[in-house]
Design a protein around this motif. Structure first.
Motif, PDB file in Angstrom:
ATOM      1  N   SER A 165       0.825  -1.211   0.000  1.00 24.81           N
ATOM      2  CA  SER A 165       0.000   0.000   0.000  1.00 24.81           C
ATOM      3  C   SER A 165       0.857   1.260   0.000  1.00 24.81           C
ATOM      4  CB  SER A 165      -0.926   0.001   1.226  1.00 24.81           C
ATOM      5  OG  SER A 165      -0.170   0.094   2.425  1.00 24.81           O
TER       6      SER A 165
ATOM      7  N   THR B  41      -4.151  -9.947  -5.031  1.00 26.21           N
ATOM      8  CA  THR B  41      -5.053 -11.098  -5.195  1.00 26.21           C
ATOM      9  C   THR B  41      -4.256 -12.377  -5.434  1.00 26.21           C
ATOM     10  OG1 THR B  41      -6.803  -9.690  -6.095  1.00 26.21           O
ATOM     11  CG2 THR B  41      -6.930 -12.045  -6.575  1.00 26.21           C
TER      12      THR B  41
ATOM     13  N   ASP C 170      -3.719  -4.244  -7.156  1.00 31.46           N
ATOM     14  CA  ASP C 170      -4.860  -5.043  -6.693  1.00 31.46           C
ATOM     15  C   ASP C 170      -4.751  -6.481  -7.183  1.00 31.46           C
ATOM     16  OD1 ASP C 170      -5.937  -2.866  -5.378  1.00 31.46           O
ATOM     17  OD2 ASP C 170      -7.184  -2.260  -7.078  1.00 31.46           O
TER      18      ASP C 170
END
Length: 331
Positions: free
Chosen positions: A134, A165, A161
């Motif tokens: 992040s 995943t 993202d």
């Protein structure tokens, strides 16, 4: 701000004047009426007869619109563009590859989570990596997982993202129960072959106990150093652990030393977070500023003015001619 894509077309503006003075007037033969009193007519009118064309006089509006139309057409050929304010794009100059050990030893539950509960090593790694990523908003990230052999789970990408995943879907043992640490470094080097940045960083999270590599980890690190890859090794687990889950601290330190990177021990989640804070300080992000100005073409507006103007003009002239004919007929 307006600029022209083809400014040399402006040189065509004086062409009508050149044609007017350099070329002869257009002549057209027409039938004439012969009168027996021609000389008398000339004397009365005071005109001097001569051969040549008769230039029809145009209205002032026609002359003005002819000039305006030519200027607009030449302006359209020069392709005017509206140039907006400069837009700056910040692009990361770093490719960051993260290699995660998925061997059977990563199932060992010797980490504490925020609630003080014992969790396995891989779960702790996922949690801290999520927070670490992040903070890497502009970095291109890659992901390698290794067990019996290394696998490129995600090539370098700015889609964080999707990267997270793919990390979340990993499980201990899914790549085999052994630890091909050296081969994972080799695959990372290959992944950097297509990288244009000079700031190349590899972070390896492993217990360091290589049990299945074809290339020894130290030898792979020497090749990485020659290619400018900096390796940060993070030892996962308790250093007092023995057996197959024991840490190979000496190998991890040697790899970091060869590549001018760093070696860290993460005995619990809090220490693992501190490791990433240190890496953030050691490897500040490098950016390239790409500036461009958005451009919008305006030439079609000029052509539209010309077309609309001529349509209105001819409509007006047609209407006036029609009215004059009706007036003659009525008389």
């Amino acid at each position: 701000m307006i600029e022209f894509a083809y400014p040399w077309w402006i040189l065509a503006l004086p062409l009508p004047l050149v044609a007017y003075f350099a070329l002869p007037a257009y002549k057209e033969r027409k039938s004439s009426v012969k009168v027996p009193f021609f000389r008398r007519l000339v004397e009365l009118t005071g005109e001097k007869p001569s051969r040549g064309a008769v230039v029809l006089e145009r209205m002032l509006f026609q002359k003005a619109w002819l000039v305006i139309s030519w200027v607009l057409i030449v302006g359209a050929l020069a392709k005017p563009q509206w140039v907006g304010e400069p837009i700056i794009i910040e692009k990361s100059g770093r490719d960051l590859m993260i290699a995660v050990d998925l061997s059977g030893s990563m199932e060992a539950t010797d980490f504490l989570n925020d609630s003080g509960q014992q969790v396995d090593r891989l779960t702790a790694v996922k949690s801290v990596l999520t927070e670490f990523i992040s903070q890497r908003v502009h970095d291109r990230l890659g992901l390698i997982v290794f067990g019996d052999a290394p696998f490129l789970q995600a090539p370098f990408t700015e889609d964080h993202d999707t990267w997270l995943t793919l990390l979340a879907e990993t499980e201990a043992g899914m790549a085999g129960m052994s630890t091909a640490f050296g081969d994972a470094i080799g695959l990372s080097i290959k992944a950097f072959d297509n990288s244009d940045t000079e700031n190349r960083v590899l972070i390896v999270l492993t217990d360091g106990n290589d049990t299945g590599s074809k290339v020894p980890p130290v030898d792979a690190a020497k090749v990485a150093d020659q290619l400018g890859v900096t390796i940060y090794t993070i030892a996962i687990g308790d250093p007092e652990t023995t057996g197959e889950e024991a840490l190979d601290i000496e190998t991890l330190q040697r790899i970091a030393e060869i590549t001018s990177g760093g070696y860290y021990q993460a005995f619990d989640r809090e220490q693992l977070e501190n490791v990433y804070h240190q890496i953030n300080a050691l490897e500040p992000a490098v950016f390239e500023s790409l500036s461009y100005r958005p451009k919008q073409s305006l030439h079609h507006y000029l052509l539209s003015i010309v077309m609309v103007g001529y349509l209105l003009f001819f409509s007006l002239m047609t209407f006036v001619s029609y009215k004059n004919q009706r007036g003659v007929i009525d008389v």
